[in-house]
Every structure is written in C-alpha cells, then in structure tokens.
Design an enzyme around this catalytic site. Sequence first.
Site, PDB file in Angstrom:
ATOM      1  CG  ASP A 164      12.900   9.752 -15.961  1.00 45.46           C
ATOM      2  OD1 ASP A 164      12.530  10.294 -14.912  1.00 45.46           O
ATOM      3  OD2 ASP A 164      13.725   8.848 -16.071  1.00 45.46           O
ATOM      4  NE  ARG A 213      14.610  10.661  -6.046  1.00 47.61           N
ATOM      5  CZ  ARG A 213      14.924  11.406  -7.321  1.00 47.61           C
ATOM      6  NH1 ARG A 213      14.686  10.741  -8.454  1.00 47.61           N
ATOM      7  NH2 ARG A 213      15.318  12.612  -7.328  1.00 47.61           N
ATOM      8  CG  MET A 262      21.013  12.718 -12.452  1.00 45.43           C
ATOM      9  SD  MET A 262      20.240  13.972 -11.589  1.00 45.43           S
ATOM     10  CE  MET A 262      19.193  12.650 -11.082  1.00 45.43           C
ATOM     11  CG  HIS A 274      21.177   4.177 -15.379  1.00 46.75           C
ATOM     12  ND1 HIS A 274      20.965   3.704 -14.276  1.00 46.75           N
ATOM     13  CD2 HIS A 274      20.735   5.657 -15.468  1.00 46.75           C
ATOM     14  CE1 HIS A 274      20.490   4.810 -13.680  1.00 46.75           C
ATOM     15  NE2 HIS A 274      20.240   5.801 -14.458  1.00 46.75           N
TER      16      HIS A 274
HETATM   17  P1  AMP Z   1      18.824   9.038 -14.255  1.00 47.50           P
HETATM   18  O1  AMP Z   1      20.255   8.721 -13.890  1.00 47.50           O
HETATM   19  O2  AMP Z   1      17.727   8.805 -13.375  1.00 47.50           O
HETATM   20  O3  AMP Z   1      18.656  10.616 -14.588  1.00 47.50           O
HETATM   21  O4  AMP Z   1      18.585   8.471 -15.811  1.00 47.50           O
HETATM   22  C1  AMP Z   1      19.171   8.620 -16.862  1.00 47.50           C
HETATM   23  C2  AMP Z   1      18.458   7.820 -17.897  1.00 47.50           C
HETATM   24  O5  AMP Z   1      18.114   6.754 -17.702  1.00 47.50           O
HETATM   25  C3  AMP Z   1      17.066   8.768 -18.107  1.00 47.50           C
HETATM   26  O6  AMP Z   1      17.124   8.929 -19.441  1.00 47.50           O
HETATM   27  C4  AMP Z   1      16.213   7.867 -17.694  1.00 47.50           C
HETATM   28  O7  AMP Z   1      15.097   8.072 -18.060  1.00 47.50           O
HETATM   29  C5  AMP Z   1      16.771   6.440 -17.997  1.00 47.50           C
HETATM   30  N1  AMP Z   1      16.087   5.597 -17.263  1.00 47.50           N
HETATM   31  C6  AMP Z   1      16.283   5.420 -15.799  1.00 47.50           C
HETATM   32  N2  AMP Z   1      15.494   4.495 -15.208  1.00 47.50           N
HETATM   33  C7  AMP Z   1      15.171   3.477 -16.390  1.00 47.50           C
HETATM   34  C8  AMP Z   1      14.482   2.435 -16.920  1.00 47.50           C
HETATM   35  N3  AMP Z   1      14.220   1.676 -15.610  1.00 47.50           N
HETATM   36  N4  AMP Z   1      14.252   1.976 -17.871  1.00 47.50           N
HETATM   37  C9  AMP Z   1      14.880   2.591 -18.763  1.00 47.50           C
HETATM   38  N5  AMP Z   1      15.631   3.773 -18.742  1.00 47.50           N
HETATM   39  C10 AMP Z   1      15.655   4.274 -17.520  1.00 47.50           C
END
Ligand code: AMP
Length: 278
Positions: free
Chosen positions: A148, A185, A28, A35
């Site tokens: 997640d 966030r 996102m 990421h």
């Molecule tokens: P998001 O942009 O929050 O939807 O996250 C995109 C992907 O990045 C998802 O698969 C999350 O689980 C992963 N992600 C987010 N934060 C982390 C983190 N600190 N360590 C590893 N993967 C992450």
Amino acid sequence: MKIHESIASLQRELKEKAGAKVGFVPTMGALHSGHISLVSRAREECDIVVVSLFVNPTQFNDKSDLKHYPRTPAADAALLEAAGVDMLFLPSVEEIYPTTDERVFDFGEIDKVMEGATRAGHFNGVGQVVSRLFDIVRPTKAYFGEKDFQQIAVIHAMCKVLEIDVEIVECPIIRDQDGLALSSRNALLTTEHRAAAPEIYAALKRGLSLVGTLSPKELCCEVISKVDSNPLLKVIYFQAVDARTLQQVNSWAESESIQGCIAVQAGNIRLIDNIKLK
Ligand code: AMP
C-alpha cells in the site's frame, strides 16, 4: 498472547509494561504471510508487539466491499500467537468511533491521486483509524507494507500534521510464488481471475526493464496495454510517480526515486501493486 476488546484493558496491560519499546502492526485481518512479515520485523526490533485487527468502515467507499471483506478472526489469532505477538487488539466499531464526529485531514496533493482519486474518502478514513489507533497504543515503531505504497505516504503526512512521534517502518511486498502480491482480497478472486492476476506483476517487471528505453508516459502505455490484453483484467490506473510526492513524472531524470503504481479490476475485486522503477 492477550486478546483485548476494550481500549481500557489494552491500555492497562500497556501501562504495566511502561518504558518498553512497543512495535505496532495495524491490520484489517484475514491475515497472510505479508502481514506476518510485518509482525516478524516488529518482533525482531521491539520489546512488545501489538497487532490490531479492525475492519475500518470509514475507509471503505464501497459498502459492498466492506460487507464482503474477508473475516477470519480465529485463524488470525492462531497465526499471531504463533508469530509471537504479545497483545491482539480486537475493538468494536463503537470502541474506535464512540461519536460520529469525523476527523477531516488535509494531506495536500498526496491523496488526490491514484487510490485517492479513484476511492473517494478512502485516505481520510485511513487517517482517522490510524491516528486513533496510534493515540490508543502510543507505539515506538509502527509497521506498514509497501504493497500500500500511497498509504505509507499518507501515514507520514498524517504524523506530520498531528505531530505524532512514531517511527514508521516500511516493509517490502510479500508475493505468492507466481508473483501476485499477497492480499486479503485475493481469497475473493474467482479461479479464472486468480489465474490471470500474476499478469499484473509480470507487466510491472516488463515496465522496469523498459526504464530508460521508453519515456515514463510510453512505459505506462506499454504496461497498461500488457495487462489489458488479458480480457479478465482492466487497469484502473498505472502511473510512474515521484516516490515522495506521488505526482507523475515526465522524465526519468525528474526525480531521485520513482515508483510505478497500478490498480487493476479483476472481476469484482480491485487489486493494487507497485514496483520501484528508479
Ligand atoms: P490490511 O490488513 O490490508 O489493512 O494490511 C495491513 C498491513 O499489511 C498494511 O500495512 C499493508 O500494507 C500490509 N500488507 C498487506 N499485504 C502485504 C504484502 N503482500 N506484503 C507486505 N505487506 C503487506
């Protein structure tokens, strides 16, 4: 790196590379090293790396959260380019959801607990967007972060229900130096809440040290009271769950693999984290 805003243009480029092993990382945006760790893994394992950046409205149960979700597309594109991404998919809401028909999933018990119990409709929205993106990109492997934890279980369930043939790669949580799990966030935390937030991982590690000494229920109470002892943090839930079914365990012997999953309210921001307890 090519940037595609339409499905047609993305698929045209994918078609030119037919037969290549496609690694896909859905995000996102507001990207950070968490990421990028997924992208790097995809880069190592696949011929082509595709990243999507789409703030999916259907997974936000709180419209104010959607409105304030951080958006940094220019910085994201620069990070992805530097990480060796081949294609960045930046669709509009209309491109992803051309009609208002909403796909409704039955994930069984997996989305009834924890995040699912406290964020109505969230995982149905995750299922909607990830199934749509898988359909568009048709990846060989898709990369998700264990940050997640419940989302990964939902994705597995979704692939099973829809019979999608993709390998789901689970990647470890990347943390800041003080232990806070990286999250888009985190940028929205006040200075005081940011300073308090490392307490969450400290409490999870304390919980891990008490496995076997305390029962799962006692351990959960201990972790919750440790986090809640900081007046800036309020635990929404902390549960010791079977890593596959996500249902709470009553004893350590009950399951082969147990995860401690937490959600915490830090001011206006909701933070999640987890730790492998067994
Ligand atoms: P998001 O942009 O929050 O939807 O996250 C995109 C992907 O990045 C998802 O698969 C999350 O689980 C992963 N992600 C987010 N934060 C982390 C983190 N600190 N360590 C590893 N993967 C992450």
